[in-house]
Scaffold this active site. Structure first.
Site, PDB file in Angstrom:
ATOM      1  N   LEU A 161       0.831  -1.199   0.000  1.00 47.81           N
ATOM      2  CA  LEU A 161       0.000   0.000   0.000  1.00 47.81           C
ATOM      3  C   LEU A 161       0.868   1.254   0.000  1.00 47.81           C
ATOM      4  O   LEU A 161       1.853   1.338   0.741  1.00 47.81           O
ATOM      5  CB  LEU A 161      -0.901   0.001   1.242  1.00 47.81           C
ATOM      6  CG  LEU A 161      -1.710   1.262   1.536  1.00 47.81           C
ATOM      7  CD1 LEU A 161      -2.794   1.471   0.490  1.00 47.81           C
ATOM      8  CD2 LEU A 161      -2.333   1.180   2.939  1.00 47.81           C
ATOM      9  N   LEU A 191       1.637   4.108   1.482  1.00 47.59           N
ATOM     10  CA  LEU A 191       1.311   4.628   2.809  1.00 47.59           C
ATOM     11  C   LEU A 191       1.272   6.152   2.845  1.00 47.59           C
ATOM     12  O   LEU A 191       0.532   6.744   3.633  1.00 47.59           O
ATOM     13  CB  LEU A 191       2.313   4.102   3.837  1.00 47.59           C
ATOM     14  CG  LEU A 191       2.250   2.594   4.100  1.00 47.59           C
ATOM     15  CD1 LEU A 191       3.408   2.164   5.005  1.00 47.59           C
ATOM     16  CD2 LEU A 191       0.919   2.203   4.710  1.00 47.59           C
ATOM     17  N   GLU A 205       0.104  -9.531  -1.006  1.00 45.21           N
ATOM     18  CA  GLU A 205      -1.293  -9.820  -1.344  1.00 45.21           C
ATOM     19  C   GLU A 205      -1.475  -9.874  -2.860  1.00 45.21           C
ATOM     20  O   GLU A 205      -2.177 -10.745  -3.380  1.00 45.21           O
ATOM     21  CB  GLU A 205      -2.198  -8.758  -0.723  1.00 45.21           C
ATOM     22  CG  GLU A 205      -2.239  -8.844   0.801  1.00 45.21           C
ATOM     23  CD  GLU A 205      -3.037  -7.727   1.442  1.00 45.21           C
ATOM     24  OE1 GLU A 205      -3.822  -8.009   2.357  1.00 45.21           O
ATOM     25  OE2 GLU A 205      -2.872  -6.556   1.035  1.00 45.21           O
ATOM     26  N   GLU A 248       2.342  -4.832   8.523  1.00 41.03           N
ATOM     27  CA  GLU A 248       1.210  -4.019   8.968  1.00 41.03           C
ATOM     28  C   GLU A 248       1.150  -3.865  10.491  1.00 41.03           C
ATOM     29  O   GLU A 248       0.761  -2.813  10.996  1.00 41.03           O
ATOM     30  CB  GLU A 248      -0.108  -4.626   8.456  1.00 41.03           C
ATOM     31  CG  GLU A 248      -0.387  -4.379   6.980  1.00 41.03           C
ATOM     32  CD  GLU A 248       0.307  -5.373   6.062  1.00 41.03           C
ATOM     33  OE1 GLU A 248       0.008  -5.359   4.854  1.00 41.03           O
ATOM     34  OE2 GLU A 248       1.158  -6.156   6.537  1.00 41.03           O
ATOM     35  N   GLY A 285      -5.703  -5.495   4.221  1.00 38.98           N
ATOM     36  CA  GLY A 285      -7.014  -5.225   3.639  1.00 38.98           C
ATOM     37  C   GLY A 285      -7.162  -5.729   2.217  1.00 38.98           C
ATOM     38  O   GLY A 285      -8.198  -5.510   1.595  1.00 38.98           O
TER      39      GLY A 285
END
Length: 267
Positions: A71, A73, A121, A141, A149
């Protein structure tokens, strides 16, 4: 070769090869290919039409030294999203990764450097993962004060087991080398280029019949979501369609006539 259909992609670089293999490159090397909203949208777009567009296999890689650091961030921090807003960001990630896993086109991930957080992921939604000696896997995480997520609790747990996934996110544990392969984070490891090996595997997959590949790269995942009784029935239905396809008759004839390639051990 260049393809006008992909000219307006910004965060993905896409090359179509003559045999139908698409080279799909995450193209944000300055961000270690971190996934922002725009990149996820482009993944949804590409995988929504890949099968219809005649893509026979996909090599998924990253520009620069890393596959994907997860992600973005910084974008997430600046956006200061509400719970509802971020829930819908996560649902969009799931849409992208589900289209990869269930779309029926073989996806071979060429891993290098960071395969971290959302990058893991993403990689776990590919059907085949090839790592090189620089590759490392982590779910940081827990140390960032956030939670997965994009499907780690589903796909990474499926690959390595619930306890190891919890350990990865809780302790920030990093896996590398043969240990990562032994756990199931990748199926192949090479001393050379993971990209070169991934292209070789994609070429091999692209030589299969498209309907057969569709069943392998879609039906298997669906069947694993069913009860054993329902899966047995659905498998029989899929086999009924795939195993009687006209395009397979030439290959079956070659086997019957002993002119087709034989299965031999590697040694």
């Amino acid at each position: 070769m260049t393809d006008a259909r992909f000219d307006d992609y910004t965060n993905l670089a896409i090359e179509m090869r003559d045999n139908g293999v698409a080279i799909l490159t995450l193209d944000r090397p300055a961000k270690r290919n971190a996934l922002d909203v725009a990149t996820i949208d482009e993944l949804v777009r590409f995988f929504s039409s890949a099968h219809r567009d005649g893509v026979r296999a996909v090599v998924l890689t990253g520009a620069g030294d890393h596959f994907c650091a997860g992600l973005d961030l910084v974008e997430h921090w600046k956006a200061d999203r509400s719970p509802d807003e971020f829930m819908h960001v996560c649902l969009r990630w799931h849409e992208a990764f589900n289209k990869m896993e269930y779309g029926g086109v073989p996806v071979i991930a060429a891993l290098k450097g960071a395969v971290v957080g959302g990058g893991l992921e993403l990689a776990s939604a590919a059907h085949v993962r090839v790592m090189d000696q620089s590759t490392y896997f982590a779910l940081p995480e827990g140390q960032r004060g956030i939670f997965t997520g994009g499907g780690a609790t589903i796909r990474v747990s499926d690959l390595i087991g619930k306890s190891r996934m919890i350990d990865m996110i809780l302790m920030g544990r990093v896996y590398q080398g043969q240990e990562a392969v032994d756990l199931g984070l990748a199926q192949y490891i090479t001393d050379g280029s993971s990209f070169d090996m991934a292209v070789e595997l994609a070429d091999r997959a692209a030589a299969n019949l498209p309907l057969t590949n569709f069943a392998i790269c879609s039906a298997v995942s669906h069947l694993n979501n069913m009860s054993a009784m329902d899966a047995a029935y659905a498998e029989a239905v899929v086999a009924g369609v795939v195993n009687t396809q006209p395009a397979a008759r030439e290959r079956l004839e070659a086997f019957a006539n002993k002119t087709g390639a034989r299965v031999r051990p590697n040694n």
